[in-house]
Design a protein around this motif. Structure first.
Motif, short mmCIF file in Angstrom:
data_model
loop_
_atom_site.label_atom_id
_atom_site.label_comp_id
_atom_site.label_asym_id
_atom_site.label_seq_id
_atom_site.Cartn_x
_atom_site.Cartn_y
_atom_site.Cartn_z
N GLU A 154 -20.83 -78.80 9.87
CA GLU A 154 -20.94 -77.37 9.57
C GLU A 154 -19.60 -76.66 9.67
O GLU A 154 -18.88 -76.78 10.66
CB GLU A 154 -21.95 -76.70 10.50
N HIS A 155 -19.29 -75.91 8.61
CA HIS A 155 -18.08 -75.09 8.55
C HIS A 155 -18.42 -73.61 8.49
O HIS A 155 -17.63 -72.81 7.99
CB HIS A 155 -17.26 -75.48 7.32
N GLY A 156 -19.56 -73.24 9.03
CA GLY A 156 -20.02 -71.85 9.01
C GLY A 156 -21.26 -71.71 8.15
O GLY A 156 -21.70 -72.65 7.48
N THR A 157 -21.85 -70.52 8.18
CA THR A 157 -23.07 -70.24 7.41
C THR A 157 -22.85 -69.03 6.51
O THR A 157 -22.01 -68.17 6.77
CB THR A 157 -24.27 -69.99 8.34
N LEU A 158 -23.62 -68.98 5.45
CA LEU A 158 -23.46 -67.95 4.42
C LEU A 158 -23.74 -66.57 4.98
O LEU A 158 -24.82 -66.30 5.52
CB LEU A 158 -24.40 -68.26 3.25
N ARG A 159 -22.76 -65.68 4.84
CA ARG A 159 -22.90 -64.31 5.35
C ARG A 159 -23.97 -63.55 4.56
O ARG A 159 -24.14 -63.77 3.36
CB ARG A 159 -21.57 -63.58 5.24
N ARG A 160 -24.65 -62.63 5.26
CA ARG A 160 -25.75 -61.89 4.64
C ARG A 160 -25.29 -61.12 3.40
O ARG A 160 -25.94 -61.15 2.35
CB ARG A 160 -26.38 -60.94 5.67
N GLU A 161 -24.16 -60.39 3.52
CA GLU A 161 -23.71 -59.58 2.39
C GLU A 161 -23.26 -60.44 1.21
O GLU A 161 -23.44 -60.06 0.04
CB GLU A 161 -22.57 -58.64 2.83
N GLY B 40 -27.11 -63.88 -4.84
CA GLY B 40 -28.51 -64.17 -5.13
C GLY B 40 -29.05 -65.34 -4.35
O GLY B 40 -29.97 -66.03 -4.80
N LEU B 41 -28.47 -65.59 -3.16
CA LEU B 41 -28.89 -66.69 -2.31
C LEU B 41 -29.45 -66.16 -1.00
O LEU B 41 -29.27 -64.99 -0.66
CB LEU B 41 -27.70 -67.62 -2.03
N LYS B 42 -30.10 -67.04 -0.24
CA LYS B 42 -30.59 -66.62 1.07
C LYS B 42 -29.45 -66.72 2.08
O LYS B 42 -28.58 -67.60 1.99
CB LYS B 42 -31.76 -67.50 1.51
N PRO B 43 -29.39 -65.81 3.05
CA PRO B 43 -28.34 -65.88 4.07
C PRO B 43 -28.55 -67.06 5.01
O PRO B 43 -29.66 -67.58 5.15
CB PRO B 43 -28.48 -64.55 4.80
N GLY B 44 -27.46 -67.48 5.64
CA GLY B 44 -27.56 -68.50 6.67
C GLY B 44 -27.46 -69.92 6.19
O GLY B 44 -27.54 -70.86 7.00
N ILE B 45 -27.29 -70.15 4.86
CA ILE B 45 -27.14 -71.53 4.38
C ILE B 45 -25.84 -72.09 4.94
O ILE B 45 -24.78 -71.47 4.82
CB ILE B 45 -27.10 -71.58 2.84
#
Length: 499
Positions: free
Chosen positions: A217-224, A230-235
């Motif tokens: 893991e290199h981090g998760t997708l930011r909410r904004e 058009g993706l879900k946050p946290g991927i």
């Protein structure tokens, strides 16, 4: 379960959504799809691109997929990134680029790298770095220090192109051993950032992002950002690798002795070793492969030719008006091998490592206005590119690696049956062609990093060759190559003042 792969190329950005079960793409997009990105060269030998352009195009390419998705975006479980290698991205504390990226084919730092090679000690540098600093990322950062002191002072971190896209997605700056090795920052014997490089150039180690496992893991997708794409946050972003290690992964080239090739803007042969090997003249370069660990070293010995597909594109733009690439290939195939004496040197895209970092420029040799037309140019350019591959492959062979077969994606120059035949005939190495794609490889890499697959071998268990091209009895090509090689060596001798 779905995986998203991003491939940051020099010419364009490609993204793919891959079904983890079938290991195949269910949707893909490219941006731009109607032209190729420019390389900024305000001074000959310089090459830059804007990191913000990459991010804008990544965003636009992903929106192409999600705006009219034929898949469920909420099923995307992990993101992987592949990227053009060796580029320098410099950011401030807010993560904003302070200048354009100095990209892989930029030649401005060659002299700085050569000076550092001598200061560190050639044998010591090769034993620890497996390379000369050359014009790799470390030398580019030293150039900024010497020539742009305001940028150097304001810099918070430096990173590779894929690290920057990861930062934009997650807000976290991370890197890996493989990325640091491609920048020639990594000491393979000490298993740490090279104190020799840091000391020689006067760098501060705080400038480097946090080191993470390449598969991890290199981090998760930011909410904004998720809302923007058009993706879900946290991927989670679970994989980042340079384009050539990623291409090798995409071709399931993971074991010692296996070899991958690509012929895009640049041309590469990439051979896997289980040794910390290096070329004494640093004409080919060794980096940590995607499955490298200090306990089980897997290195990639990389031959790079800057001027391959970029020559073919230039020829199309200036000689192929109104023609498609297949039409050019058809016209070139109608010309006999040897192109009726016309020879082309493809070295017009910066300093070539296989030529001791010389900038020779591309050359047309023995062009006869009465004997040659554009069909000869089409064939001679592809012959010249194949000859350059042979020249570099012989250097790899000098270093103890003799590929029995080369795996390549059926893409870029390998879409040309003419080029593929010339390549195989002149290298005398069979080529297995696969339907592979860098963004698909990055997606499956994310599946490995997230634990969806237990190993790289499982992730590419369905990979099958489309076809194999075997060398033909073509003795004429050896003579043509030897003539081309002699002209090249004469040119190199003239450049160095030797006789």
């Amino acid at each position: 379960m779905l995986l998203l792969g991003i491939d940051i190329g020099t010419s364009s950005i490609k993204v793919s959504v891959v079904d983890a079960e079938t290991q195949t793409s269910v949707a893909s997009a490219r941006y731009p799809d109607d032209h190729e990105n420019n390389i900024l060269s305000v001074i000959p030998g310089w090459a830059e691109q804007s990191p913000d352009m990459w991010w804008e195009q990544v965003s636009l390419a992903i929106r192409k997929l999600t705006d009219n998705a034929s898949f469920r975006t909420k099923d995307i479980a992990a993101i992987g990134i592949a990227y053009q290698m060796h580029g320098l991205v410099v950011v401030d504390r807010a993560g904003n680029p302070l200048r354009n990226s100095i990209i892989w084919c930029d030649s401005r730092a060659v002299e700085i790298g050569e000076e550092a090679f001598h200061k560190i000690g050639q044998e010591h540098a090769l034993a620890h770095l497996l390379n000369s600093p050359g014009n790799f990322t470390a030398s580019k950062w030293a150039w900024v220090k010497a020539n742009e002191p305001d940028t150097y002072t304001r810099a918070h971190q430096i990173m590779l192109p894929g690290d920057y896209i990861g930062l934009k997605l997650t807000g976290e700056a991370t890197t890996s051993i493989s990325a640091l090795s491609e920048g020639v920052f990594w000491d393979f014997k000490a298993n740490r950032i090279s104190s020799d490089v840091v000391r020689c150039f006067g760098f501060d180690e705080s400038i480097f992002p946090a080191i993470k496992p390449l598969f991890g893991e290199h981090g998760t997708l930011r909410r904004e950002v998720a809302a923007q794409l058009g993706l879900k946050p946290g991927i989670p972003v679970c994989y980042k690798a340079g384009d050539q290690p990623n291409n090798a992964l995409s071709l399931n080239v993971l074991k010692p002795g296996e070899v991958a090739a690509t012929a895009g803007t640049s041309g590469v042969i990439y051979a896997v070793s289980d040794q910390l090997v290096y070329d004494p003249a640093s004409r080919v370069n060794t980096f940590a492969h995607v499955n490298y660990t200090p306990e089980t070293p897997r290195t990639g010995v990389l031959l790079c030719i800057n001027g391959t597909g970029i020559l073919n594109r230039w020829v199309k733009e200036h000689f192929g008006h109104g023609l498609t690439y297949p039409q050019m290939n058809s016209l070139g195939k109608a010309v006999s091998p040897g192109s009726n004496g016309l020879k082309i040197m493809p070295f017009g895209n910066g300093a070539e490592r296989i030529l001791h970092n010389k900038i020779l420029g591309a050359r047309f040799i023995d062009l006869d206005f009465n004997a040659h037309g554009r069909s000869h140019v089409f064939r001679a350019s592809q012959e010249g590119i194949a000859y350059a591959f042979r020249y570099g492959l012989d250097i790899i062979r000098e270093n103890g690696m003799n590929p029995e077969v080369i795996r390549a994606g059926q893409a870029n120059m390998f879409l040309s049956g003419l080029f593929t035949e010339i390549f195989v005939d002149i290298t005398r190495a069979p080529v297995e062609l696969y339907e592979n794609d860098g963004s698909v490889g990055a997606a499956l890499g994310a599946g490995i990093g997230s634990g969806i697959f237990t190993s790289p071998e499982e992730a590419f268990s369905r990979l099958k060759a489309v076809r194999t091209v075997e060398p033909r009895a073509a003795p004429h090509y050896e003579a043509y190559y030897q003539e081309w090689k002699q002209l090249l060596e004469d040119q190199l001798s003239n450049e160095t003042g030797t006789t």
